[in-house]
Design a protein around this motif. Sequence first.
Motif, short mmCIF file in Angstrom:
data_model
loop_
_atom_site.label_atom_id
_atom_site.label_comp_id
_atom_site.label_asym_id
_atom_site.label_seq_id
_atom_site.Cartn_x
_atom_site.Cartn_y
_atom_site.Cartn_z
N ASP A 62 0.87 -1.17 0.00
CA ASP A 62 0.00 0.00 0.00
C ASP A 62 0.91 1.22 0.00
O ASP A 62 2.10 1.12 0.30
CB ASP A 62 -0.89 -0.02 1.26
CG ASP A 62 -1.76 -1.26 1.28
OD1 ASP A 62 -2.67 -1.35 0.45
OD2 ASP A 62 -1.49 -2.15 2.11
N ILE A 64 1.40 5.73 0.59
CA ILE A 64 0.98 7.07 0.98
C ILE A 64 2.04 8.02 0.44
O ILE A 64 3.23 7.82 0.64
CB ILE A 64 0.89 7.24 2.51
CG1 ILE A 64 -0.20 6.37 3.11
CG2 ILE A 64 0.67 8.72 2.87
CD1 ILE A 64 -0.30 6.45 4.63
N GLU A 75 -0.66 -2.64 4.69
CA GLU A 75 -1.68 -2.15 5.63
C GLU A 75 -2.19 -3.23 6.58
O GLU A 75 -2.59 -2.93 7.69
CB GLU A 75 -2.85 -1.52 4.87
CG GLU A 75 -3.78 -0.75 5.77
CD GLU A 75 -4.81 0.05 5.02
OE1 GLU A 75 -5.69 0.62 5.69
OE2 GLU A 75 -4.77 0.12 3.78
N LYS A 80 -3.21 1.95 8.64
CA LYS A 80 -3.03 3.25 7.98
C LYS A 80 -2.88 4.40 8.98
O LYS A 80 -2.08 5.31 8.75
CB LYS A 80 -4.19 3.51 7.02
CG LYS A 80 -3.83 4.52 5.95
CD LYS A 80 -4.85 4.54 4.84
CE LYS A 80 -4.10 4.31 3.55
NZ LYS A 80 -4.92 4.05 2.41
N ARG A 84 0.26 6.87 9.04
CA ARG A 84 0.17 8.34 8.95
C ARG A 84 1.01 9.00 10.04
O ARG A 84 1.63 10.05 9.82
CB ARG A 84 -1.28 8.79 9.02
CG ARG A 84 -2.05 8.43 7.76
CD ARG A 84 -3.37 9.16 7.66
NE ARG A 84 -4.22 8.59 6.65
CZ ARG A 84 -4.06 8.74 5.34
NH1 ARG A 84 -3.06 9.44 4.88
NH2 ARG A 84 -4.90 8.18 4.48
#
Length: 165
Positions: A62, A64, A75, A80, A84
Amino acid sequence: DRNLNNIPEIPIIGINKLSAAIILASAGTDSEEKFQEWESTGYFKSEEFICKISLNFVGIFDGITSENFHFVFREELIPKNEMRALVDVNEKSVRFILDLFKQEQVVWEKSFAAYFRDYDSKLFYLQHWGQGFSFEGGTFIIYDGKTPDFELAAHENTHTLISTN
């Protein structure tokens, strides 16, 4: 009493029969004879071959993207919301090191970074043992689920900054 929940995740490499035949042939082994042996006994014995092969693994990750990074992670292993928080720590570390080296007029270039949940998966993809690793290909860090490590992010991102400047 076996508890199936305690079995670790192990990367599995699958190859087709043609690829196996090529690998066996490169080691001087008769592939048809070996296949017949495996089929008749139902037993596969691990063997070390005197040959070299080059493999390239592409993981399904995944991602970002932030101002200074393109992060990849899995993930199902790093939620997530935790990722972050790691993004924020890395962005903060870039601001810190840019301020630290302000006199040198260094420039930060958007960077690739991968987070792994454990040493085994990082070792599988990079053949590198250690909590962090940074080189021109990117930054690769272990996140064990504890508080995001600002010091480690700053350390690894300083390697990146210096190598690009």
